[in-house]
Design an enzyme around this catalytic site. Structure first.
Site, mmCIF file in Angstrom:
data_model
loop_
_atom_site.group_PDB
_atom_site.id
_atom_site.type_symbol
_atom_site.label_atom_id
_atom_site.label_comp_id
_atom_site.label_asym_id
_atom_site.label_seq_id
_atom_site.Cartn_x
_atom_site.Cartn_y
_atom_site.Cartn_z
ATOM 1 N N ASP A 37 0.861 -1.186 0.000
ATOM 2 C CA ASP A 37 0.000 0.000 0.000
ATOM 3 C C ASP A 37 0.895 1.233 0.000
ATOM 4 O OD1 ASP A 37 -1.872 1.969 0.358
ATOM 5 O OD2 ASP A 37 -2.810 1.076 2.121
ATOM 6 N N HIS A 38 1.284 1.674 -1.209
ATOM 7 C CA HIS A 38 2.253 2.756 -1.377
ATOM 8 C C HIS A 38 1.667 3.921 -2.158
ATOM 9 C CE1 HIS A 38 6.620 1.579 -0.447
ATOM 10 N NE2 HIS A 38 5.858 0.706 0.195
ATOM 11 N N SER A 105 3.628 1.275 10.906
ATOM 12 C CA SER A 105 3.789 2.678 11.294
ATOM 13 C C SER A 105 4.253 3.569 10.151
ATOM 14 C CB SER A 105 4.756 2.799 12.470
ATOM 15 O OG SER A 105 6.005 2.231 12.153
ATOM 16 N N GLU A 107 6.215 4.820 6.241
ATOM 17 C CA GLU A 107 7.486 5.343 5.738
ATOM 18 C C GLU A 107 7.277 6.778 5.264
ATOM 19 O OE1 GLU A 107 6.207 2.749 3.539
ATOM 20 O OE2 GLU A 107 6.960 1.038 4.675
ATOM 21 N N ASN A 110 5.894 7.551 1.663
ATOM 22 C CA ASN A 110 4.481 7.585 1.301
ATOM 23 C C ASN A 110 3.673 8.620 2.080
ATOM 24 O OD1 ASN A 110 4.632 5.234 -0.496
ATOM 25 N ND2 ASN A 110 5.058 4.111 1.394
ATOM 26 N N GLY A 174 11.417 -4.263 15.659
ATOM 27 C CA GLY A 174 12.245 -4.157 16.847
ATOM 28 C C GLY A 174 11.408 -4.275 18.101
#
Length: 321
Positions: A37-38, A105, A107, A110, A174
């Site tokens: 989903d970009h 969360s 990028e 986008n 992480g």
């Protein structure tokens, strides 16, 4: 038995082809499909980025039984969480319960398009928690009023809901994101084989829940051509998540990857027609505790050759796992 999925990669594929590829993936025996989903491709050479949710609606009608999943949607900036909840619930109805909402969360690549800047990681994590809470509440079907640090909801309600709430997958890389996944997720999503993150998720409450991974491959009967294609279209991936989340545009990923060599990419992307290399790569995920692994064939014009190979050789070998 590990479930083998197929990736509908919007960054490299025209919209109509994505739907056709999903149909083929279902026909030849992939267990599920995920879709990116970009707003932008990672590098200009990929050349595409259609709206994933329109593609999902079309794919829901073009397929019969193939489970579908966003991999992943960011519900904090470009999309408001209340809107994400509505479109995910609608997908649950259209697919008759075979849709999973994968969330992450996000990028900078986008999300910067709305002109609000790109928050630091700790802020993004707090936004992400609030967004998931809102989506979960709306999936309950009642009126929701919410006042948070980042989002306010004023008497929102979803009128079209599937028979069972849409499952939510949460992407982690992480400790902080693994804790968020453990608190809210029905499934964990991690691109790489990271047993420590899987272990933390399990220890904090996620034991027994599905774990989704993804593996890029570059199939070609010409191994050198496969390696060159992987480098041209996938060199951005060498940056790693801490860099990938921060760079704002395809030109920045290209600049970062200027000194990435074909052999650097081939070290993590099976290139050529070696079934055993893909099986060995998937086995690492299985040994790390993953229940699902989605394959990405690099190059939109190479999907049909990949499908032929997958049906005749690769999928039967992976079933042996």
């Amino acid at each position: 038995m590990v479930q083998i999925g197929y990736t509908l990669m919007c960054e490299q594929t025209p919209a109509r082809q994505l739907v056709d590829d999903a149909v083929t993936a279902e026909r030849i025996g992939f267990d599920y499909a995920v879709i990116s989903d970009h707003y932008f491709p990672w590098v200009e050479e990929q050349g595409h980025s259609p709206y994933a949710w329109s593609v999902l609606g079309a794919t829901a009608q073009a397929t019969q039984n193939l489970p579908l999943m966003t991999y992943v949607t960011c519900p904090t900036m470009r999309y408001h969480p209340a809107v994400v909840a509505q479109k995910a619930a609608t997908m649950g109805v259209l697919t008759r319960g075979r849709f999973t909402l994968g969330l992450g969360s996000g990028e900078n690549l986008n999300e910067h398009v709305i002109g609000e800047g790109w928050p630091p990681a700790d802020t993004r994590h707090r936004m992400f928690r609030e967004a998931i809470e809102i989506i979960r509440e709306l999936f309950g079907g009642d009126y929701v009023t919410y006042q948070g640090e980042f989002y306010d909801i004023d008497s929102a309600k979803l009128y079209d809901l599937p028979d069972a709430p849409v499952p939510i997958g949460v992407a982690a890389s992480g400790r902080t994101s693994a804790s968020i996944a453990a608190d809210y997720a029905d499934a964990l999503i991690i691109n790489e084989a990271l047993p420590d993150v899987v272990g933390q998720f399990a220890a904090e409450g996620g034991a027994g829940k599905p774990v989704y991974g993804q593996l890029a491959v570059s199939y070609d009967t010409d191994a050198q051509a496969a390696k060159e294609r992987a480098h041209r279209l996938w060199r951005w991936s060498a940056a790693g998540w801490k860099v990938m989340a921060e760079l704002p545009a395809p030109v920045n990923f290209a600049a970062y990857a200027e000194y990435v060599r074909p052999d650097d990419i081939a070290a993590s992307v099976p290139c050529g027609a070696d079934v055993d290399a893909v099986v060995a790569a998937v086995r690492k995920y299985v040994e790390a505790g993953y229940s699902h692994v989605a394959l990405v064939q690099i190059g939109h014009d190479q999907q049909q050759p990949f499908f032929g190979w997958a049906e005749s050789e690769l999928l039967p070998a992976l079933r042996a796992l």
